[in-house]
Enzyme design. Structure first.
Site, PDB file in Angstrom:
ATOM      1  N   ASP A  44      44.238  76.536  39.957  1.00 44.04           N
ATOM      2  CA  ASP A  44      42.920  76.511  40.597  1.00 44.04           C
ATOM      3  C   ASP A  44      43.027  76.868  42.087  1.00 44.04           C
ATOM      4  O   ASP A  44      44.117  76.846  42.671  1.00 44.04           O
ATOM      5  CB  ASP A  44      42.326  75.108  40.432  1.00 44.04           C
ATOM      6  N   ASP A  58      32.238  77.531  36.593  1.00 44.91           N
ATOM      7  CA  ASP A  58      32.070  76.085  36.395  1.00 44.91           C
ATOM      8  C   ASP A  58      30.746  75.780  35.703  1.00 44.91           C
ATOM      9  O   ASP A  58      30.483  74.635  35.362  1.00 44.91           O
ATOM     10  CB  ASP A  58      32.122  75.358  37.747  1.00 44.91           C
TER      11      ASP A  58
HETATM   12  C1  GLA Z   1      37.332  73.450  39.962  1.00 43.12           C
HETATM   13  C2  GLA Z   1      37.488  74.076  38.586  1.00 43.12           C
HETATM   14  C3  GLA Z   1      37.096  73.085  37.535  1.00 43.12           C
HETATM   15  C4  GLA Z   1      37.958  71.855  37.644  1.00 43.12           C
HETATM   16  C5  GLA Z   1      37.836  71.260  39.040  1.00 43.12           C
HETATM   17  C6  GLA Z   1      38.825  70.132  39.244  1.00 43.12           C
HETATM   18  O1  GLA Z   1      35.998  73.233  40.278  1.00 43.12           O
HETATM   19  O2  GLA Z   1      36.744  75.254  38.494  1.00 43.12           O
HETATM   20  O3  GLA Z   1      37.220  73.659  36.243  1.00 43.12           O
HETATM   21  O4  GLA Z   1      39.295  72.190  37.361  1.00 43.12           O
HETATM   22  O5  GLA Z   1      38.076  72.235  40.040  1.00 43.12           O
HETATM   23  O6  GLA Z   1      38.762  69.602  40.508  1.00 43.12           O
END
Ligand code: GLA
Length: 730
Positions: A472, A542
Site C-alpha cells: 500500500d 477503496d
Molecule cells: C488503504 C487501502 C485499503 C486498506 C487501508 C488500510 O486505504 O486502499 O484497502 O488496505 O489502506 O489502512
C-alpha cells in the site's frame, strides 16, 4: 518489421505503420503514424508550410522547413519551435538553446539501458537512433521497441552529456509525436480517491491540453493513459491513438494543437518537479512510453493494451497463473482482530471455497489505528501473541494460503523508526512537514532507507509462510526535500524516489520469486504500467460499491486488462456509500477482476453462503474466458439503462456476457445488445434451448427480454457448437 530506406525509417506492426526520417538539414522528423501503409512509405512528405512569420535554421537556405511547426521526432527547446521541446537543457552560460541533429540509426538486439526503470519485455525488434548537439555535447539515443502482434510501439530516450560542461535538464520527455490536421477528442481517465478513472472526453482545439500528476505517484486524479480519438469514434468504430507510460511517479502528457490544427503530443516525467544535473559523462534514462493505434474503435485499442500488458508487462511466476481467490480482512474487521478471530474467518471462508486469507493493516507494532506504527515492521504481539509464524501455520492448517499488508514507503511520527531517524522523511527542512493520514513519506532516494526497509520486510517474510503481499501507499509526496541529496540534486528527488521504490520491488521479487504482490495506493492511486511490472494486480479503488465500481472498472478497462484489477465483494450497505446492493450484483461486478471477498462471512445467512458457493463455482467455470479472453465494453456508463460487457475466450469457443440493470426496466425501448468478436457463421448455444448465429448476435443483437429490477443481473454464457451445426457459406 523495421525497414530503412533513403534515410526513412518504417516501423510496421501487424496493422500499423510508423514512419520517420532525416531531412536535408539533418533533422529527424516524424512523417506518419496510423493504419498500415505500403513498405515504400510516403509518396509525399513535405510538412513545410509557407508563412511570413517563420524562423529558419541558417543552413536551410531554401527555407524548406520553418522551425516553429516542424514535426521533430525528438528535439530540444529553444531553437525556434513554438511549443516545448522533448527535452530542455541549460548550459553553464545559463542558455536554454540546443539543436539535436541526426547521427546514426541501427537495429540492435536490445536497448543498452540499466535496470533502474521497469521496461516492457521481449520486443520483436529494437531500433536505435542517435542524435547529437555538436555544440554542447548532448547526445540523445532514441529507442523504438516493436510489439507487432499487439500493434504496440514503445519509445524511450537516453540523454547523455558527452561534452565538457555541466548541463541542467529541466525537461526530458519519453515521447514526442505529431498528428495531422484532423479533429480529435482527448480521452482521459479522471477522478479522485474512491472515484478513480472515470472517462472524460473533450474536443481538442488550438492551444495546449495537458494532464499529469504532481502527487509523487501516478495519482487518483488522472491516469497516465490517454487517447486521441476521432470525434465519431465509439467502442466499436473509428480511429483512435492510445498512449501510456511505464512509470509510477510525477508524469505529464501534453497535446498542443498548433495554429494550423496539427497536434503535437508529448508524454514523460513531469517537468515541474524535475531538475536533473548531467555532469560530463552522466546520463539519464526516460521511462518508456507506449503507443498504439486502432482503426476500428476503442475496444480494439483496449484489446491492444490488454494483450501487451498480459504478455509483455506482467512477468514472473504469476504471469499466466490463476490467482488465489481471497478474503481480505480490511472491510471485514478493520483494526479489530486477534488470532482466534482470524482463524475463524479463515475456516468459514475455506468452507465456501475461498483459497487465501489476506491480513490487512493493523498486525504490526502499536498499530491499532492509523496514528502509529508505520515504519516498525515487527508483529503486534498483543493481537497475535504467537507471532505471524503461528498465525500463518493455523491458517494453512485450515487449508488456506496467507497474505499480509505492508506500507513500505511510509512512517508515522509516532514510531520507533521516526524517533531514531527523523532525517529519513521527505521534507523541505526549513518548513514544518505536512502530515497526511498521520504519516510522512520515507526518503527512498536514500539507499540506506531502502536497505533498512528491505531488511525489515525480509525479516517478516522469512518468519512465516506468506504467499502474498498487499503493498500500500497512502499519501502523496509534498514539500520535497532530502537530507541525503546535495543541493544541486534536490530537483532529482521525485524521480529518484520512484527509482528507490522500483529498487525495493526488484530486490523483493528477486528474493521471493513466487510471492504474489498486489499494488495499492489508497485504492487506485498508483494504477500504472510501472507498478504492473512487479505487481500483476492492483487494488482498483477503496470504493467497493458495485454501482460505483461499474464506472471505475469501465474506465480502468480502457487501458488495463481485468486480470490487473483487484475487485472484491464487500458488505451491503456499502461501508463508504451506505448504499444497499444485492449479493448477486456485487459478485457480478467483482468477477471480471482479480476476484475476492472483503466482508464478515460469520454474519451471513445460510442462503447467502449458498449463493457465495455458487458464485465461486461460476468463477472457476468462467475464469479462463474472463482472464485470458478478449474483453469488450458493450455500453458506457449513463448511455443505456444497463451496464454490459462481454468476454470472448482466447480459443473463440465461448463467450460470456454480463448485463447489470441500473434502472427499472419498464416502459423502455427494446433492450437489444449487439455483441462483438464472434464468428459470423458459427452457431452458439446459450443454455439448453437457445442456438443463435454469430452474425445475428453481432448485428441484430441479443434480446434482453423481460422487465428487470435495479441491480438485477443477467449473464449469458454462449458455447460455440461443433462445426456441423455451423451455417454453410452460400
Ligand atoms: C488503504 C487501502 C485499503 C486498506 C487501508 C488500510 O486505504 O486502499 O484497502 O488496505 O489502506 O489502512
Amino acid at each position: 518489421m523495421i525497414a530503412v530506406k533513403n534515410n526513412t525509417f518504417h516501423i510496421s506492426t501487424r496493422r500499423t505503420s510508423y514512419l520517420f526520417g532525416v531531412d536535408e538539414q539533418g533533422n529527424l522528423l516524424h512523417w506518419y503514424y496510423g493504419a498500415r501503409i505500403h513498405e515504400d512509405g510516403l509518396a509525399f512528405r513535405d510538412f513545410a508550410r509557407t508563412t511570413t512569420w517563420s524562423v529558419y535554421a541558417p543552413d536551410d537556405e531554401e527555407h524548406a522547413a520553418p522551425l516553429q511547426c516542424t514535426p521533430y521526432e525528438y528535439f530540444a527547446s529553444g531553437y525556434g519551435t513554438f511549443y516545448p521541446g522533448s527535452c530542455s537543457i541549460r548550459n553553464e552560460a545559463g542558455h536554454n538553446t540546443s539543436r539535436l541533429l541526426y547521427r546514426s540509426a541501427e537495429l540492435v538486439k536490445m536497448a543498452e539501458v540499466s535496470t533502474a526503470l521497469p521496461r516492457a519485455l521481449n520486443p520483436d525488434e529494437v531500433f536505435k537512433v542517435t542524435l547529437e548537439d555538436p555544440i554542447n555535447g548532448l547526445q540523445v539515443v532514441l529507442y523504438y521497441e516493436v510489439f507487432s502482434e499487439c500493434d504496440i510501439i514503445v519509445r524511450s530516450a537516453v540523454l547523455k552529456n558527452n561534452g565538457t560542461q555541466t548541463l541542467r535538464l529541466d525537461r526530458a520527455m519519453s515521447l514526442t509525436l505529431h498528428l495531422g490536421e484532423d479533429s480529435f477528442d482527448l480521452i482521459r481517465l479522471c477522478g479522485r480517491w474512491a472515484h478513480e478513472r472515470s472517462v472524460i472526453r473533450t474536443p481538442v482545439g488550438q492551444g495546449t491540453l495537458s494532464i499529469g500528476s504532481l502527487n509523487g505517484e501516478s495519482s487518483h486524479e488522472v491516469n497516465p493513459f490517454f487517447a486521441l480519438a476521432r470525434p465519431h469514434t465509439t467502442n466499436m468504430l473509428g480511429e483512435v491513438y492510445g498512449f501510456n507510460l511505464i512509470y509510477s511517479g510525477n508524469w505529464k502528457a501534453e497535446v498542443y494543437c498548433d495554429s494550423y490544427g496539427a497536434l503535437h503530443i508529448q508524454e514523460g516525467i513531469h517537468p515541474e518537479s524535475f531538475l536533473w544535473t548531467l555532469r560530463p559523462g552522466e546520463m539519464l534514462e526516460t521511462p518508456q512510453a507506449v503507443c498504439t493505434y486502432a482503426e476500428n474503435g476503442l475496444n480494439t485499442m483496449s484489446g491492444n493494451f490488454h494483450r501487451f500488458i498480459r504478455r509483455h508487462i506482467s512477468r514472473g511466476y504469476w504471469k499466466d497463473r490463476k490467482r488465489p481467490l481471497l478474503i481480505n480482512s480490511w472491510e471485514t474487521t478493520y483494526f479489530d482482530f486477534d488470532e482466534a478471530s482470524l482463524v475463524r474467518l479463515a475456516k468459514s471462508a475455506k468452507e465456501l471455497g475461498v483459497e487465501m486469507l489476506v491480513l490487512d493493516d493493523g498486525w504490526f507494532s502499536t498499530r491499532n489505528s492509523d496514528h502509529s506504527g508505520l515504519g516498525d515492521w515487527t508483529v503486534n504481539t498483543n493481537k497475535l501473541p504467537g507471532g505471524l509464524g503461528c498465525l500463518s501455520e493455523r491458517i494453512h492448517q485450515e487449508g488456506m494460503q496467507f497474505g499480509l499488508w505492508f506500507e513500505p514507503e511510509m512512517v508515522n511520527p509516532d514510531s520507533d523508526l521516526y524517533r531514531a531517524h527523523p532525517e529519513w522523511i521527505i521534507a523541505a527542512q526549513e518548513y514544518p512537514a505536512p502530515l497526511c493520514r498521520n504519516q510522512f513519506v520515507l526518503d527512498f532516494s536514500n539507499p540506506a532507507v531502502v536497505d533498512y526497509i528491505f531488511e525489515s520486510m525480509c525479516r517478516i517474510l522469512d518468519s512465516a509462510r506468506i504467499e502474498y503481499v498487499k503493498w500500500d501507499m497512502n499519501r502523496p509526496l509534498t514539500c520535497l526535500g532530502s537530507t541525503y541529496l546535495d543541493a544541486d540534486r534536490q530537483g532529482e528527488l521525485a524521480h529518484r524516489y520512484v527509482l528507490g521504490v522500483y529498487e525495493l520491488l526488484q530486490r523483493l521479487t528477486k528474493r521471493y520469486p513466487k510471492l504474489l504482490i498486489e499494488g495499492c495506493s489508497g485504492g487506485g492511486g498508483r494504477f500504472d504500467l510501472g507498478m504492473l511490472c512487479y505487481c500483476p494486480q492492483i487494488w482498483c479503488s477503496d470504493n467497493t460499491d458495485p454501482f460505483e465500481r461499474l464506472v471505475i472498472q469501465n474506465g480502468t478497462s480502457y487501458a488495463y486488462p481485468v486480470a490487473a484489477m483487484g475487485c472484491h465483494v464487500s458488505a451491503s450497505p456499502n461501508h463508504y456509500t451506505k448504499r444497499a446492493s444485492s449479493l448477486e450484483m456485487r459478485a457480478a461486478v467483482a468477477m471480471p477482476g482479480s476476484f475476492g471477498y472483503e466482508l464478515d462471512l460469520g454474519v451471513l445467512s445460510d442462503e447467502e453462503k449458498q449463493q457465495i458457493r455458487a458464485q465461486i463455482g461460476q468463477y472457476h467455470k468462467t475464469y479462463e474466458c474472463i482472464h485470458n479472453g478478449t474483453y469488450y465494453r458493450l455500453s458506457e456508463p449513463g448511455q443505456r439503462d444497463f451496464a454490459a460487457w462481454q468476454f470472448v475466450a482466447e480459443d473463440g469457443c465461448s463467450s460470456l456476457i454480463t448485463v447489470v440493470f441500473l434502472k427499472p426496466r419498464r416502459n423502455l425501448p427494446a433492450g437489444r445488445l449487439r455483441l462483438c468478436g464472434l464468428e459470423e457463421q458459427a452457431a452458439y448455444r446459450c443454455g439448453e434451448e437457445n442456438v443463435l448465429y454469430g452474425d445475428a448476435l453481432m448485428n441484430f443483437g441479443l434480446d434482453l427480454g423481460d422487465p428487470a429490477q435495479i441491480g438485477e443481473v443477467r449473464t449469458y454464457y454462449f458455447e460455440k457448437q461443433n462445426t456441423n451445426k455451423n451455417r454453410k457459406e452460400d
